[in-house]
Write an enzyme that holds these catalytic residues in place. Sequence first.
Site, PDB file in Angstrom:
ATOM      1  CB  VAL A  53     -52.864 -19.224 -21.676  1.00  0.00           C
ATOM      2  CG1 VAL A  53     -53.884 -17.258 -20.564  1.00  0.00           C
ATOM      3  CG2 VAL A  53     -53.842 -19.862 -20.490  1.00  0.00           C
ATOM      4  CG  HIS A  64     -59.835 -11.844 -21.875  1.00  0.00           C
ATOM      5  ND1 HIS A  64     -59.654 -11.492 -20.680  1.00  0.00           N
ATOM      6  CD2 HIS A  64     -58.385 -12.058 -22.416  1.00  0.00           C
ATOM      7  CE1 HIS A  64     -58.215 -11.453 -20.199  1.00  0.00           C
ATOM      8  NE2 HIS A  64     -57.329 -11.374 -21.124  1.00  0.00           N
TER       9      HIS A  64
END
Length: 309
Positions: A117, A174
């Site tokens: 993450v 991302h």
Amino acid sequence: MRKITIIGSGNVGATAAFLIAGSGLADVVLLDIIEGVPQGKALDMSQAVPLMEAETSILGTNNYADITDSDVVVVTAGLPRRPGMSRLDLLGGNGAIITQVVEKVSEFAPNAVLIIVTNPLDVMSFLAYRKGGRPKQQVIGMGGLLDSARWRYFLSIAANVPTTKVGGLVIGAHGNTMVPLASLATISGRPATEFISPSDMKSVVEKTKHGGAEIVGLLKTGSAFYAPGTAIFTMIKAIINDEKRIISTCCLPDGEYGQSGLFLNLPAVIGAGGLEKIIELDISAAEKEALNLSAAGIREANKELISDL
Ligand code: APR
């Protein structure tokens, strides 16, 4: 009871831990480098669990021996973004943290599915794969799912419908070059382009790309955590329950979408084994071109951090 470890007991890690244990999905180990914080948060959550009628346990620790036999290990350890910082500004500092954490995870939970993450997500996922000695199916990153949730939210506002009626995926990096797939977005099963004008669609795409930065700007310290924590929970649920759900996942393609040799977000079937299959959707020529550009940016960043590329 299944066992999930979250490394990094900050805002994102703690939110995910609370959803996993509170929903009764699995026991949680919350590990951090700071003494007392994971223990304190775990104790607080443990005292919420009876109210939620779950039968799960939450352990806070600084000791990697406690992560042994985890089914999934999530890595949220890192430095957070401050206003004005892009995710890429975190490259060097977080690279060192990921290297150190993944080494420990390999020692104590070598068979767990690893979910990265920590930002910059696409580079950190590749680094974790390179350092982890795990099959590529067992190293995935959480970014595309969060961006897809933001995309669905902004589409729902533009079309004035509940988010439950909106389908949509975001692929690529991302980061600012992410590719919201306007050609495939749906509202009540119909193309979203039937409900949203081209100029409104453009602004929805821009809002999605800057969705994370908007929150960083408002919070002043730290970055988003409710949606990221929920996205982690959603991915873990797909693994633990073997849902075979299609999720935009940061993964290592082998020629799909014309990409290989990097981690980036693509639609993939997520089940018990982690990433089971990358799904090739029929995206438009403009989206393909945008994906190529996005991938080129990730490759550049990879080169900065991973020397043998
Ligand atoms: N080992 C374990 N934990 C660590 C380490 C390490 N080597 N280094 C830092 N941490 C911990 C910090 O002590 C902190 O508790 O990671 C936690 C990070 O928490 P926050 O600063 O609250 O950051 P958060 O908002 O949770 O975001 C975490 O997710 O979305 C990404 O960009 C974000 O990379 C960031 C990560």
